[in-house]
Scaffold this motif. Sequence first.
Motif, PDB file in Angstrom:
ATOM      1  N   THR A  25       0.468  -1.482  -0.126  1.00  7.67           N
ATOM      2  CA  THR A  25      -0.222   0.128   0.045  1.00  7.67           C
ATOM      3  C   THR A  25       0.430   0.866  -0.193  1.00  7.67           C
ATOM      4  O   THR A  25       2.375   0.626   0.039  1.00  7.67           O
ATOM      5  CB  THR A  25      -1.199  -0.239   0.740  1.00  7.67           C
ATOM      6  OG1 THR A  25      -0.013   0.574   2.918  1.00  7.67           O
ATOM      7  CG2 THR A  25      -2.149  -1.283   1.017  1.00  7.67           C
ATOM      8  N   GLN A  26       0.151   2.587  -0.030  1.00 10.97           N
ATOM      9  CA  GLN A  26       0.473   3.692   0.303  1.00 10.97           C
ATOM     10  C   GLN A  26       1.921   3.648   1.138  1.00 10.97           C
ATOM     11  O   GLN A  26       2.266   4.600   1.468  1.00 10.97           O
ATOM     12  CB  GLN A  26      -0.074   4.809  -0.556  1.00 10.97           C
ATOM     13  CG  GLN A  26      -0.703   5.016   0.275  1.00 10.97           C
ATOM     14  CD  GLN A  26      -1.605   5.690  -0.145  1.00 10.97           C
ATOM     15  OE1 GLN A  26      -1.530   7.094  -0.520  1.00 10.97           O
ATOM     16  NE2 GLN A  26      -2.948   6.252   0.356  1.00 10.97           N
ATOM     17  N   TYR A  27       0.777   3.121   2.255  1.00 11.90           N
ATOM     18  CA  TYR A  27       1.641   3.984   3.509  1.00 11.90           C
ATOM     19  C   TYR A  27       3.056   2.247   3.617  1.00 11.90           C
ATOM     20  O   TYR A  27       3.095   2.477   5.102  1.00 11.90           O
ATOM     21  CB  TYR A  27       0.550   3.567   4.463  1.00 11.90           C
ATOM     22  CG  TYR A  27      -0.561   4.202   4.646  1.00 11.90           C
ATOM     23  CD1 TYR A  27      -0.289   5.663   4.594  1.00 11.90           C
ATOM     24  CD2 TYR A  27      -2.290   3.962   3.641  1.00 11.90           C
ATOM     25  CE1 TYR A  27      -1.284   6.802   4.530  1.00 11.90           C
ATOM     26  CE2 TYR A  27      -2.945   4.876   3.759  1.00 11.90           C
ATOM     27  CZ  TYR A  27      -2.304   6.441   3.756  1.00 11.90           C
ATOM     28  OH  TYR A  27      -3.958   7.460   3.283  1.00 11.90           O
ATOM     29  N   ASN A  28       2.481   1.447   3.034  1.00 16.66           N
ATOM     30  CA  ASN A  28       3.295   0.277   3.865  1.00 16.66           C
ATOM     31  C   ASN A  28       3.980   0.011   2.174  1.00 16.66           C
ATOM     32  O   ASN A  28       3.457  -1.781   1.959  1.00 16.66           O
ATOM     33  CB  ASN A  28       2.408  -0.637   4.343  1.00 16.66           C
ATOM     34  CG  ASN A  28       4.192  -1.878   4.835  1.00 16.66           C
ATOM     35  OD1 ASN A  28       5.417  -1.460   4.369  1.00 16.66           O
ATOM     36  ND2 ASN A  28       3.475  -2.596   5.520  1.00 16.66           N
ATOM     37  N   PRO A  29       4.856   0.438   1.107  1.00 17.41           N
ATOM     38  CA  PRO A  29       4.667  -0.336  -0.632  1.00 17.41           C
ATOM     39  C   PRO A  29       6.001  -1.089   0.037  1.00 17.41           C
ATOM     40  O   PRO A  29       5.804  -2.205  -0.756  1.00 17.41           O
ATOM     41  CB  PRO A  29       5.543   1.187  -0.753  1.00 17.41           C
ATOM     42  CG  PRO A  29       6.230   2.074   0.367  1.00 17.41           C
ATOM     43  CD  PRO A  29       5.064   1.204   1.491  1.00 17.41           C
ATOM     44  N   PHE A  30       6.480  -1.662   0.854  1.00 22.66           N
ATOM     45  CA  PHE A  30       7.866  -2.423   1.071  1.00 22.66           C
ATOM     46  C   PHE A  30       7.017  -4.026   2.091  1.00 22.66           C
ATOM     47  O   PHE A  30       7.389  -4.589   2.606  1.00 22.66           O
ATOM     48  CB  PHE A  30       8.551  -2.165   2.170  1.00 22.66           C
ATOM     49  CG  PHE A  30       9.442  -0.897   1.096  1.00 22.66           C
ATOM     50  CD1 PHE A  30       9.850  -1.800   0.078  1.00 22.66           C
ATOM     51  CD2 PHE A  30       9.498   0.226   2.066  1.00 22.66           C
ATOM     52  CE1 PHE A  30      10.391  -0.262  -0.732  1.00 22.66           C
ATOM     53  CE2 PHE A  30       9.748   1.363   0.749  1.00 22.66           C
ATOM     54  CZ  PHE A  30      11.157   0.894  -0.391  1.00 22.66           C
ATOM     55  N   ALA A  31       5.149  -3.731   2.391  1.00 28.38           N
ATOM     56  CA  ALA A  31       4.401  -5.183   2.522  1.00 28.38           C
ATOM     57  C   ALA A  31       5.252  -6.509   1.894  1.00 28.38           C
ATOM     58  O   ALA A  31       5.288  -7.258   2.606  1.00 28.38           O
ATOM     59  CB  ALA A  31       3.253  -5.071   2.817  1.00 28.38           C
ATOM     60  N   VAL A  32       5.346  -6.309   0.574  1.00 28.07           N
ATOM     61  CA  VAL A  32       5.393  -7.938   0.188  1.00 28.07           C
ATOM     62  C   VAL A  32       6.961  -8.100   0.206  1.00 28.07           C
ATOM     63  O   VAL A  32       7.518  -9.670   0.952  1.00 28.07           O
ATOM     64  CB  VAL A  32       6.065  -7.885  -1.313  1.00 28.07           C
ATOM     65  CG1 VAL A  32       6.001  -9.246  -1.770  1.00 28.07           C
ATOM     66  CG2 VAL A  32       4.242  -7.756  -1.732  1.00 28.07           C
ATOM     67  N   VAL A  33       8.073  -7.351   0.488  1.00 23.76           N
ATOM     68  CA  VAL A  33       9.499  -7.620   0.882  1.00 23.76           C
ATOM     69  C   VAL A  33       9.081  -8.209   2.428  1.00 23.76           C
ATOM     70  O   VAL A  33      10.208  -8.606   2.864  1.00 23.76           O
ATOM     71  CB  VAL A  33      10.464  -6.388   0.886  1.00 23.76           C
ATOM     72  CG1 VAL A  33      11.772  -6.298   0.797  1.00 23.76           C
ATOM     73  CG2 VAL A  33      10.320  -6.134  -0.784  1.00 23.76           C
ATOM     74  N   SER A  34       8.642  -7.763   3.370  1.00 20.80           N
ATOM     75  CA  SER A  34       8.472  -7.995   4.544  1.00 20.80           C
ATOM     76  C   SER A  34       8.386  -9.400   4.839  1.00 20.80           C
ATOM     77  O   SER A  34       8.427 -10.410   5.355  1.00 20.80           O
ATOM     78  CB  SER A  34       7.872  -6.607   5.470  1.00 20.80           C
ATOM     79  OG  SER A  34       8.418  -5.294   5.322  1.00 20.80           O
ATOM     80  N   ARG A  35       7.147  -9.261   4.266  1.00 17.84           N
ATOM     81  CA  ARG A  35       6.831 -10.675   4.475  1.00 17.84           C
ATOM     82  C   ARG A  35       7.454 -11.721   3.987  1.00 17.84           C
ATOM     83  O   ARG A  35       7.498 -13.151   4.244  1.00 17.84           O
ATOM     84  CB  ARG A  35       5.092 -10.649   3.717  1.00 17.84           C
ATOM     85  CG  ARG A  35       3.862 -12.067   3.435  1.00 17.84           C
ATOM     86  CD  ARG A  35       4.477 -12.910   5.137  1.00 17.84           C
ATOM     87  NE  ARG A  35       3.603 -14.359   4.658  1.00 17.84           N
ATOM     88  CZ  ARG A  35       3.732 -15.218   5.887  1.00 17.84           C
ATOM     89  NH1 ARG A  35       4.135 -14.806   6.856  1.00 17.84           N
ATOM     90  NH2 ARG A  35       3.105 -16.070   6.040  1.00 17.84           N
ATOM     91  N   VAL A  36       7.865 -11.587   2.680  1.00 15.98           N
ATOM     92  CA  VAL A  36       8.821 -12.565   2.199  1.00 15.98           C
ATOM     93  C   VAL A  36      10.080 -13.103   3.234  1.00 15.98           C
ATOM     94  O   VAL A  36      11.222 -14.466   3.556  1.00 15.98           O
ATOM     95  CB  VAL A  36       9.493 -11.678   0.775  1.00 15.98           C
ATOM     96  CG1 VAL A  36      10.753 -12.966   0.463  1.00 15.98           C
ATOM     97  CG2 VAL A  36       8.556 -12.151  -0.780  1.00 15.98           C
ATOM     98  N   ARG A  37      10.601 -11.562   3.788  1.00 12.13           N
ATOM     99  CA  ARG A  37      11.882 -11.617   4.627  1.00 12.13           C
ATOM    100  C   ARG A  37      11.277 -12.932   6.048  1.00 12.13           C
ATOM    101  O   ARG A  37      11.921 -13.381   6.691  1.00 12.13           O
ATOM    102  CB  ARG A  37      12.451 -10.458   5.283  1.00 12.13           C
ATOM    103  CG  ARG A  37      12.916  -9.214   4.822  1.00 12.13           C
ATOM    104  CD  ARG A  37      13.634  -8.782   4.651  1.00 12.13           C
ATOM    105  NE  ARG A  37      14.789  -8.802   5.780  1.00 12.13           N
ATOM    106  CZ  ARG A  37      15.492  -8.002   6.764  1.00 12.13           C
ATOM    107  NH1 ARG A  37      15.274  -7.142   6.883  1.00 12.13           N
ATOM    108  NH2 ARG A  37      16.589  -8.678   7.827  1.00 12.13           N
ATOM    109  N   GLU A  38       9.790 -12.218   6.527  1.00  9.91           N
ATOM    110  CA  GLU A  38       9.075 -13.135   7.799  1.00  9.91           C
ATOM    111  C   GLU A  38       9.182 -14.992   7.579  1.00  9.91           C
ATOM    112  O   GLU A  38       9.947 -16.172   8.305  1.00  9.91           O
ATOM    113  CB  GLU A  38       7.818 -12.568   7.534  1.00  9.91           C
ATOM    114  CG  GLU A  38       7.479 -13.900   8.593  1.00  9.91           C
ATOM    115  CD  GLU A  38       5.756 -13.291   9.516  1.00  9.91           C
ATOM    116  OE1 GLU A  38       5.127 -13.776   9.909  1.00  9.91           O
ATOM    117  OE2 GLU A  38       5.322 -12.379   8.898  1.00  9.91           O
ATOM    118  N   LEU A  39       8.899 -15.120   5.830  1.00 11.75           N
ATOM    119  CA  LEU A  39       9.141 -16.308   5.478  1.00 11.75           C
ATOM    120  C   LEU A  39      10.349 -17.214   5.481  1.00 11.75           C
ATOM    121  O   LEU A  39      10.930 -18.132   5.603  1.00 11.75           O
ATOM    122  CB  LEU A  39       8.780 -16.338   3.894  1.00 11.75           C
ATOM    123  CG  LEU A  39       6.664 -16.231   4.257  1.00 11.75           C
ATOM    124  CD1 LEU A  39       6.824 -16.431   2.869  1.00 11.75           C
ATOM    125  CD2 LEU A  39       6.045 -17.751   4.372  1.00 11.75           C
TER     126      LEU A  39
END
Length: 274
Positions: free
Chosen positions: A119-133
């Motif tokens: 989202t515009q407030y969390n543009p790196f959400a996908v990267v963050s989720r991949v890091r968690e995985l």
Amino acid sequence: MDEALDDIRYLADSQHRPVVIRMLAEGRCSRAALREATGASSATIGRIVQAFEERGWLVRDGSHYSLTPLGRFVAASFARFHGDMAVARELNELLPYVPLEEIGVSVEQLTDATVTHATQYNPFAVVSRVRELERISETARSLTDFFPDPCIEGRYRSIVHGTQTFEAVFAPVVFESAMDSAFLDEFEAIVASDRTDIYVYDGEISHPVMVHDGVGCLVVRNDVDVSIGMIETDDDVFLEWVTDVFETYRADATLLTAEDLAAPLEDVLAEVCG
């Protein structure tokens, strides 16, 4: 008049009623417990349980309330409907860019998927989720043209300082980016690890995909090639498609060997990618 629609509206048109029927579906409750769970007044809870009783959904058991068999049916049906609508809302922006027919799945098969939105407030959400995985997976596969510094660091810790096995097909841009990265040493250690097989694919990667411990992941990009989300599911058809995509690209990719790493990465890329 559609009385079924009236019941749906009755349950949905309140912040408290869905909580009450969900609580009662889990077991008998007192008015105090329902009041505490909802934050509603005692009078409001009284009106709700009276309406439930009039509809045949609830019976009084001393100072407690329990759902009737009909009430349990309504609770389960409403929970499924609510869950399906939540999935529909989550998938709304992503579905136009998900190749459902190519994958061979329906929207119904994605109802249990984990969906991440950038989202515009969390543009790196996908990267963050991949890091968690990356941190929690024992086995991983990745087909991508995007491997930023946080992911290099995460994989390095999981592989070199952990026990993760990793198989990856990278576009040349990944290696080119790594050569200018502060984590070049970590990237080279990932490639050199005996728990990894790293391939170079000299071409466009249409659908970045991953598999983490048997869960298939698809990074969803919009029509200007911006990552807008990720879908994760262990649905058999989805996982088979992800695996097939990965293995198709891998078949046309070049495996990097330990001998390759003896030379500078730019020389390796020049030789591998011509």
